[in-house]
Design an enzyme around this catalytic site. Structure first.
Site, mmCIF file in Angstrom:
data_model
loop_
_atom_site.group_PDB
_atom_site.id
_atom_site.type_symbol
_atom_site.label_atom_id
_atom_site.label_comp_id
_atom_site.label_asym_id
_atom_site.label_seq_id
_atom_site.Cartn_x
_atom_site.Cartn_y
_atom_site.Cartn_z
ATOM 1 N N LYS A 87 -9.508 11.168 1.918
ATOM 2 C CA LYS A 87 -8.400 10.656 1.105
ATOM 3 C C LYS A 87 -8.179 11.594 -0.077
ATOM 4 C CE LYS A 87 -6.968 6.056 -0.438
ATOM 5 N NZ LYS A 87 -7.484 4.733 -0.831
HETATM 6 O O1 G3P Z 1 -5.231 1.119 -1.550
HETATM 7 C C1 G3P Z 1 -4.968 1.336 -2.907
HETATM 8 C C2 G3P Z 1 -5.349 0.123 -3.660
HETATM 9 O O2 G3P Z 1 -6.712 -0.039 -3.688
HETATM 10 C C3 G3P Z 1 -4.802 -0.002 -5.018
HETATM 11 O O3 G3P Z 1 -4.633 -1.344 -5.172
HETATM 12 O O4 G3P Z 1 -4.397 -3.431 -6.400
HETATM 13 O O5 G3P Z 1 -5.533 -1.442 -7.475
HETATM 14 O O6 G3P Z 1 -3.061 -1.448 -7.077
HETATM 15 P P1 G3P Z 1 -4.396 -1.942 -6.619
#
Ligand code: G3P
Length: 218
Positions: A87
């Protein structure tokens, strides 16, 4: 549509896997930190543990921000297990590293994507997955799912093979809207996946079936 779980928590990964609908896992440095996993060696062991639970792609993110560092880290991560996907952030160095890995046949997930232009560059560089962050766009008053739909349309029009992986999914309705938008993958918290199951008519219908059965069978 493929379902990935967006966590580094082994118990949640096991639970989702046992449901029988899990196609992979995505992690990021924040999710690894949430599990209190410290140091390169511990991170590597954790990725291998995840790979041993789930038979599917597992995204492991580099920490380096320069091309050489990304290549070094990405090669080490890819060597851990055949299911590891490297990633990489959607920066100039990240796109260069996506190209490097795609030429070597190593799969990549280009992350932190917030625009169609970024998604275009990721696909041109040969990313396996591109990760538009739905929830974080919603957080600032934009429509994250609209971006997913835009990228899907653009990739179909030009025949790019990069898969659209809707990330930063926060709830069940995000998943449903990403299905409608044609996303190839949604990476979700466990609660959002389980939310797909919830319907009051299922619960009341089941209670009625069991009550009727008990009336006759005691
Ligand atoms: O896959 C990306 C994710 O982990 C980010 O999620 O909820 O931190 O915006 P969030």
């Amino acid at each position: 549509m493929k379902f990935f779980i967006d966590t580094a928590n082994l118990a949640q990964i096991r639970e989702a896997n046992e449901m029988g609908v899990l196609d992979g896992v995505t992690t990021n440095p924040s999710l690894m930190a949430r599990e209190n996993i410290r140091g390169e060696e511990a991170c590597r062991r954790h990725y291998v543990e995840i790979c041993n639970i789930v038979d599917g792609d597992v995204s492991a993110e580099v920490i380096s921000t320069d091309f050489e560092g990304m290549v070094r880290e990405g090669e080490e991560l890819a060597a851990l297990h055949p299911n590891i996907v490297v990633k990489l952030p959607c920066t100039a160095d990240g796109i260069r590293a996506v190209k490097y890995f795609s030429q070597k046949g190593i799969r990549t997930n280009c992350t932190l994507v917030f625009s169609a232009g970024q998604a275009l560059l990721a696909a041109k560089a040969g990313a396996t997955y591109v990760s538009p962050f739905v929830g974080r766009l919603d957080d600032i008053g934009e429509d994250g799912v609209e971006l997913v739909a835009h990228i899907v349309q653009m990739y179909r029009y030009y025949g790019f093979e990069t898969q659209v992986l809707a990330a930063s999914i926060r709830h069940t309705q995000h998943i449903i809207r990403c299905v409608d938008a044609g996303a190839d993958v949604a990476t979700c918290p466990l609660a959002a996946i389980k939310g797909l199951l919830k319907h009051p008519l299922t619960d009341s219908g089941l209670a009625q079936f069991l009550a009727d059965h008990a009336k006759v069978n005691g």
